[in-house]
Design a protein around this motif. Structure first.
Motif, PDB file in Angstrom:
ATOM      1  N   CYS A   1      -2.320   4.790   3.516  1.00 32.70           N
ATOM      2  CA  CYS A   1      -2.180   4.267   4.879  1.00 32.70           C
ATOM      3  C   CYS A   1      -2.447   5.348   5.916  1.00 32.70           C
ATOM      4  O   CYS A   1      -3.100   5.092   6.944  1.00 32.70           O
ATOM      5  CB  CYS A   1      -0.785   3.659   5.060  1.00 32.70           C
ATOM      6  SG  CYS A   1      -0.516   2.166   4.079  1.00 32.70           S
TER       7      CYS A   1
ATOM      8  N   HIS B   1       0.831  -1.199   0.000  1.00 31.01           N
ATOM      9  CA  HIS B   1       0.000   0.000   0.000  1.00 31.01           C
ATOM     10  C   HIS B   1       0.870   1.256   0.000  1.00 31.01           C
ATOM     11  O   HIS B   1       1.908   1.297   0.662  1.00 31.01           O
ATOM     12  CB  HIS B   1      -0.908   0.035   1.235  1.00 31.01           C
ATOM     13  CG  HIS B   1      -1.892  -1.092   1.302  1.00 31.01           C
ATOM     14  ND1 HIS B   1      -2.996  -1.157   0.489  1.00 31.01           N
ATOM     15  CD2 HIS B   1      -1.933  -2.202   2.073  1.00 31.01           C
ATOM     16  CE1 HIS B   1      -3.680  -2.259   0.758  1.00 31.01           C
ATOM     17  NE2 HIS B   1      -3.054  -2.906   1.710  1.00 31.01           N
TER      18      HIS B   1
ATOM     19  N   ALA C   1      -6.124   5.870   6.205  1.00 31.24           N
ATOM     20  CA  ALA C   1      -6.721   4.838   7.054  1.00 31.24           C
ATOM     21  C   ALA C   1      -6.412   5.105   8.525  1.00 31.24           C
ATOM     22  O   ALA C   1      -7.256   4.887   9.403  1.00 31.24           O
ATOM     23  CB  ALA C   1      -6.198   3.461   6.637  1.00 31.24           C
TER      24      ALA C   1
ATOM     25  N   ARG D   1      -4.899  -0.177   7.046  1.00 28.50           N
ATOM     26  CA  ARG D   1      -5.367  -0.052   5.664  1.00 28.50           C
ATOM     27  C   ARG D   1      -5.823  -1.400   5.112  1.00 28.50           C
ATOM     28  O   ARG D   1      -6.888  -1.516   4.490  1.00 28.50           O
ATOM     29  CB  ARG D   1      -4.246   0.514   4.788  1.00 28.50           C
ATOM     30  CG  ARG D   1      -4.648   0.707   3.324  1.00 28.50           C
ATOM     31  CD  ARG D   1      -5.597   1.877   3.189  1.00 28.50           C
ATOM     32  NE  ARG D   1      -6.223   1.927   1.866  1.00 28.50           N
ATOM     33  CZ  ARG D   1      -7.020   2.912   1.474  1.00 28.50           C
ATOM     34  NH1 ARG D   1      -7.268   3.921   2.286  1.00 28.50           N
ATOM     35  NH2 ARG D   1      -7.573   2.895   0.279  1.00 28.50           N
TER      36      ARG D   1
END
Length: 451
Positions: free
Chosen positions: A364, A359, A367, A388
């Motif tokens: 991230c 990711h 999230a 994430r």
């Protein structure tokens, strides 16, 4: 609705679980960097105490945790398991999300689980000082804490970019009595060699490892301590998954997927390995390692023999690697900026027992903000990769019209990483997808092995 699932101190695991006993086929041998032949205990003795060497090479399924280690672990273990009700509502999922929270340790991460054990075994064998490296500072601070409990001195080589980004991690190490140097440094031959070529080097874990290994190997009273990658580190971290299994029983559920962020592999191994045993015994569970697109050792790396450090002083191991001369970009998940994956995690991936995803850092952090604003805990940038992946698993289940039980390891808090959050909120963070071409070029520099 129950939010947290707690275990009494009597349920701190009494044994570490060694999955090597159950894999069926042995891992590739560890090779001496000079002879390129399999190492024996005498080859590792300059770096590690004999008890650690025995654990590194052990095929025993369960290894007893000394009472002295359990006593220190009892300061924060067992760690809580939370049902993320607020996160579930925030993302509108029908899935059930649980997280094991390792940020309640004195240093704020999962790292003391092995730091305490390593400090104990070194002190028991008369070692006076430990030399180590650290990326984000979580390992360095954890070893500094553990060493203070057993009367050891600590020298930490901290990756220079993290040394600059995370001054309070450095302060924490010094509070516990450690000396901390930005790596590459002028204290070692390895550091000076790097600085001659690249005076403005931001450093890497590979470089810092070279410095710490050299320090340990050139001082009779000093041993080396590593916070990830090696078998004994993954072994010590299995307390996380062993506790989580008991707590999921308290919750009356079993996970469909278990997730951990991935750099060197220690916290992922800690949460996942006990569940890998379940998988091998017939349980339908997926184990997912979530790593940065900028340091994608599992998703783009090659499974090959490589050095664990940049200079080539460490033993050669078979692992998923981006090449030992990999120079990572200065992303804010400093603990994930490593060129290789734990040989044990690499073997599990090669066997198809685990999966890996990558990711970008902005997704991230997005999230992480969703998690912080719902659950209240500010995750470490490293841990945000697991957050994430957990959110994505829940959303995939929603799209499929199913309900999924998701368990992830929240490996630490981000209280010392707020500079990274400042950069994200100011729109200053950039995503970087490490190119496959760079990996292919790095493979030209791998050690030549003929086994």
């Amino acid at each position: 609705m129950t939010t947290k699932y707690l275990l009494p101190e009597t349920e701190i695991p009494r044994h570490w679980y060694n999955i090597l006993a159950d894999l069926g086929s042995p891992p590739a041998p560890v090779l001496h960097p000079a002879t390129k032949q399999p190492v024996g205990p005498s080859d590792l003795a300059p770096l590690f105490p004999m008890a650690i060497i025995e654990q590194e090479m052990s095929g025993q399924r369960e290894i007893a945790i000394p009472d002295e280690v359990r006593d220190v672990l009892g300061l924060w273990r067992p760690t809580p398991l939370f049902r993320a009700h607020a996160l579930e509502r925030a993302i509108g999922t029908r899935s059930h999300i649980y997280y094991k929270y390792e940020g309640v340790s004195p240093s704020g991460s999962h790292k003391p689980n092995t730091a305490v054990a390593q400090a104990y075994y070194n002190a028991r064998e008369g070692v006076k000082r430990l030399a180590t490296e650290t990326g984000a500072g979580q390992w360095g601070s954890s070893l500094s804490f553990a060493a203070s409990r057993f009367g050891l001195q600590v020298t930490v080589y901290m990756v220079k970019v993290s040394h600059q980004q995370k001054p309070y991690r450095r302060s924490m190490m010094q509070v516990w009595g450690a000396e901390v140097f930005a790596s590459p440094s002028s204290r070692t031959h390895a550091g000076r060699k790097i600085l001659e070529v690249t005076p403005d080097s931001q450093g890497s874990l590979g470089i810092a490892i070279s410095e710490a290994v050299e320090d340990a190997a050139t001082h009779d009273d000093t041993k080396y301590a590593l916070g990830s990658v090696l078998n004994h580190v993954c072994l010590h971290q299995t307390v996380i998954g062993l506790e989580a299994q008991l707590q999921m029983k308290l919750a009356g559920e079993y996970p469909d997927v278990v997730i951990g962020c991935h750099g060197g592999g220690s916290n992922f191994a800690g949460i996942a390995i006990p569940f890998v045993r379940d998988k091998m015994n017939g349980k339908n569970v997926r184990l997912v390692a979530s790593e940065p697109t900028s340091c994608p050792s599992l998703t783009k790396g090659v499974y090959a023999f490589d050095y664990g450090d940049t200079v080539g002083m460490t033993p050669i191991v078979k692992m998923h690697t981006l090449g030992h001369d990999f120079m990572p970009p200065g992303i804010h998940a400093g603990g994930l900026r490593y060129h290789g994956a734990a040989p044990l995690v690499s073997k599990l991936l090669d066997m198809g027992l685990i999966e890996a995803v990558a990711h970008p850092q902005r997704a991230c952090f997005e999230a992480a903000l969703t998690f912080a604003r719902s659950e209240g805990i500010v995750p470490a940038p490293e841990s945000s990769h697991a957050v994430r992946a957990a959110i994505e698993e829940a959303k995939k289940a929603d799209a499929e019209g199913t309900t999924r039980v998701v368990l992830f390891n929240l490996s630490g808090h981000g209280h010392f990483d707020l500079g990274a959050y400042d950069a994200y909120l100011a729109g200053q963070l950039e995503d970087y997808d490490y190119p496959s071409e760079a990996v292919a070029k790095a493979m030209e520099h791998l050690p030549k092995i003929d086994l």
